[in-house]
Enzyme design. Structure first.
Site, PDB file in Angstrom:
ATOM      1  N   GLY A  70       0.787  -1.214   0.000  1.00 43.76           N
ATOM      2  CA  GLY A  70       0.000   0.000   0.000  1.00 43.76           C
ATOM      3  C   GLY A  70       0.825   1.272   0.000  1.00 43.76           C
ATOM      4  O   GLY A  70       0.473   2.251  -0.661  1.00 43.76           O
ATOM      5  N   THR A  71       1.931   1.271   0.729  1.00 43.71           N
ATOM      6  CA  THR A  71       2.759   2.474   0.788  1.00 43.71           C
ATOM      7  C   THR A  71       3.307   2.831  -0.583  1.00 43.71           C
ATOM      8  O   THR A  71       3.264   3.994  -1.004  1.00 43.71           O
ATOM      9  CB  THR A  71       3.911   2.279   1.790  1.00 43.71           C
ATOM     10  OG1 THR A  71       3.369   2.164   3.113  1.00 43.71           O
ATOM     11  CG2 THR A  71       4.889   3.447   1.747  1.00 43.71           C
ATOM     12  N   ASN A 150      -7.619   3.721   9.683  1.00 42.72           N
ATOM     13  CA  ASN A 150      -6.955   2.512  10.177  1.00 42.72           C
ATOM     14  C   ASN A 150      -6.968   2.445  11.705  1.00 42.72           C
ATOM     15  O   ASN A 150      -6.833   1.370  12.279  1.00 42.72           O
ATOM     16  CB  ASN A 150      -5.517   2.452   9.673  1.00 42.72           C
ATOM     17  CG  ASN A 150      -4.714   3.675  10.070  1.00 42.72           C
ATOM     18  OD1 ASN A 150      -5.119   4.814   9.847  1.00 42.72           O
ATOM     19  ND2 ASN A 150      -3.546   3.456  10.649  1.00 42.72           N
ATOM     20  N   GLN A 178      -7.427   0.137   4.306  1.00 45.71           N
ATOM     21  CA  GLN A 178      -8.081  -0.444   5.478  1.00 45.71           C
ATOM     22  C   GLN A 178      -9.526  -0.836   5.196  1.00 45.71           C
ATOM     23  O   GLN A 178     -10.113  -1.645   5.935  1.00 45.71           O
ATOM     24  CB  GLN A 178      -8.037   0.545   6.647  1.00 45.71           C
ATOM     25  CG  GLN A 178      -8.124  -0.076   8.007  1.00 45.71           C
ATOM     26  CD  GLN A 178      -7.010  -1.061   8.292  1.00 45.71           C
ATOM     27  OE1 GLN A 178      -7.269  -2.240   8.514  1.00 45.71           O
ATOM     28  NE2 GLN A 178      -5.764  -0.599   8.288  1.00 45.71           N
ATOM     29  N   HIS A 200      -2.253  -7.692   2.685  1.00 41.31           N
ATOM     30  CA  HIS A 200      -2.194  -8.258   4.032  1.00 41.31           C
ATOM     31  C   HIS A 200      -3.261  -7.711   4.975  1.00 41.31           C
ATOM     32  O   HIS A 200      -3.388  -8.164   6.108  1.00 41.31           O
ATOM     33  CB  HIS A 200      -0.799  -8.072   4.638  1.00 41.31           C
ATOM     34  CG  HIS A 200      -0.470  -6.676   5.072  1.00 41.31           C
ATOM     35  ND1 HIS A 200      -0.365  -6.319   6.391  1.00 41.31           N
ATOM     36  CD2 HIS A 200      -0.192  -5.558   4.361  1.00 41.31           C
ATOM     37  CE1 HIS A 200      -0.033  -5.042   6.478  1.00 41.31           C
ATOM     38  NE2 HIS A 200       0.074  -4.552   5.253  1.00 41.31           N
ATOM     39  N   THR A 236      10.532  -7.039 -11.591  1.00 45.43           N
ATOM     40  CA  THR A 236       9.948  -8.352 -11.814  1.00 45.43           C
ATOM     41  C   THR A 236       8.711  -8.535 -10.936  1.00 45.43           C
ATOM     42  O   THR A 236       8.737  -8.267  -9.743  1.00 45.43           O
ATOM     43  CB  THR A 236      10.972  -9.461 -11.503  1.00 45.43           C
ATOM     44  OG1 THR A 236      12.105  -9.289 -12.352  1.00 45.43           O
ATOM     45  CG2 THR A 236      10.367 -10.834 -11.734  1.00 45.43           C
ATOM     46  N   CYS A 323       2.683   1.220  11.731  1.00 46.49           N
ATOM     47  CA  CYS A 323       3.815   1.880  11.083  1.00 46.49           C
ATOM     48  C   CYS A 323       4.427   2.980  11.936  1.00 46.49           C
ATOM     49  O   CYS A 323       5.507   3.476  11.638  1.00 46.49           O
ATOM     50  CB  CYS A 323       3.379   2.449   9.735  1.00 46.49           C
ATOM     51  SG  CYS A 323       2.786   1.189   8.590  1.00 46.49           S
TER      52      CYS A 323
END
Length: 383
Positions: A70-71, A150, A178, A200, A236, A323
């Protein structure tokens, strides 16, 4: 000691179907950029996943860029928006994740903070007033906002905000990380130019996410290298992770009704905790919020201390965004809400997951209430 995990907003349990799908991919060889049969088979898995994501979120598959999480997706979106030129101001809500707030701060643009009310929801009147004063000399605005918090789970009026920004010729970035997998999310209906997701958070693996970009949204490389993802993001492709993301997303979206029922356990926790501690502050209870999230504050009992006490009792919760954990500062959400310092310092987040059991909520209430009872004299002294 049996352990209870109630920090699913930080990362949730990988679904068994995801483990199976990823294991199958990892038993095969092939780079999806290669032209031979093995490479093309890997590419086929990626493109199937892209179609799955598009169907789940009401987006065109060709508008989906897979990322490392996400970041990266949010960083890519903000830099892509700026690549078109003309944007001099970024509007960021007061409760944004650092992936947005910190990125906006280093762009060289002016950053304006959109405040929230005491429930943690932005006020459209502020945005209306700000945009009504917008002049050509101000350039175009870029709005960056989350769909759901979040930390407290409050759901923001994204579609209304993006429509208003579009009227000024501006662009919008939505952090849906979220929200996806917890409530219905329709990329097209939100009306945004960019939207970020992360596997995740809904039962997929860590380290993979996606950026959804509307067909007319500016795009520019943030990573340089090969021509993967139609030149929009080099590197990749993580085939196993991408397949895991799509598998988890399909399952999560098909199970939203069951996830919605987590609000029953959340509300039961809140009622029991307030009975044990009448001065407990439940945040966001008066507005729509994610069904699994309880943001609360116990004035006089630091959130970090609560987390440690619960961990010793075998229950995992958090004092805010994972985070930004490990800091001694008060909760960002507490500051944004205007809570007194003692209440801001006392913030914790409890978040249920797709595999949480009713007993998990009861175990948390028992452990928290017991820990609070032990320090009750200290709390009274600090009141």
């Amino acid at each position: 000691m049996s352990r209870i995990y109630l920090d699913h907003n930080a990362t949730t349990t990988v679904r068994p179907s995801v483990v199976s799908a990823m294991t199958d991919v990892m038993t095969r060889v092939g780079n999806p950029s290669s032209v031979h049969a093995a490479g093309q088979a890997a590419l086929a898995r990626v493109e199937t996943a892209r179609r799955q994501v598009g169907k789940a979120l009401c987006a065109r598959p060709e508008d989906i860029v897979f990322t490392s999480g996400g970041t990266e997706a949010l960083n890519l979106a903000i830099h892509a928006a700026l690549s078109a030129g003309g944007i001099e101001t970024i509007i960021v809500t007061a409760i944004e994740h650092e992936a947005v707030a910190a990125t906006a701060a280093v762009t060289g643009c002016s950053v304006e903070i959109w405040p929230v009310n005491d429930q943690g929801v932005v006020e459209m009147s502020w945005l209306e007033a700000r945009l009504s004063r917008w002049a050509p000399a101000d350039g175009k605005p870029l709005l960056a906002m989350m769909l759901a918090s979040n930390e407290i789970g409050t759901i923001q009026p994204v579609a209304e905000a993006t429509a208003r920004v579009r009227q000024t010729g501006g662009l919008s970035v939505v952090d849906a990380i979220q929200a996806v997998g917890k409530i219905a999310v329709d990329f097209a209906a939100l009306g945004c130019d960019y939207m970020a997701i992360s596997a995740h958070k809904f039962g997929g693996p860590q380290g993979v996410g996606a950026l959804l970009a509307s067909c007319d949204a500016p795009m520019a490389r943030h990573h340089h290298g090969g021509g993967q993802e139609k030149g929009r993001r080099a590197g990749t492709l993580n085939v196993a992770g991408i397949v895991g993301l799509a598998t988890a997303l399909e399952e999560a979206v098909s199970d939203l009704d069951a996830f919605a029922r987590l609000s029953e356990a959340r509300d039961r926790m809140a009622a029991a905790l307030k009975a044990a501690s009448p001065d407990l502050i439940e945040i966001g209870a008066a507005v729509p919020r994610l069904p699994n999230t309880l943001g609360m504050s116990q004035p006089g009992w630091p959130g970090a201390t609560q987390v440690m006490a619960l961990d010793l009792a075998g229950v995992a919760i958090s004092a805010g965004s994972a985070c930004s954990s490990g800091t001694s500062k008060g909760s960002k959400i507490g500051t944004a809400l205007g809570l007194p310092e003692a209440a801001s310092q006392g913030f914790v987040r409890v978040s249920l997951g797709w595999n949480s059991k009713p007993d998990d909520a009861d175990a948390f209430v028992d452990a928290w209430s017991a820990a609070r009872a032990r320090i009750s004299p200290t709390l009274k002294a600090s009141a």
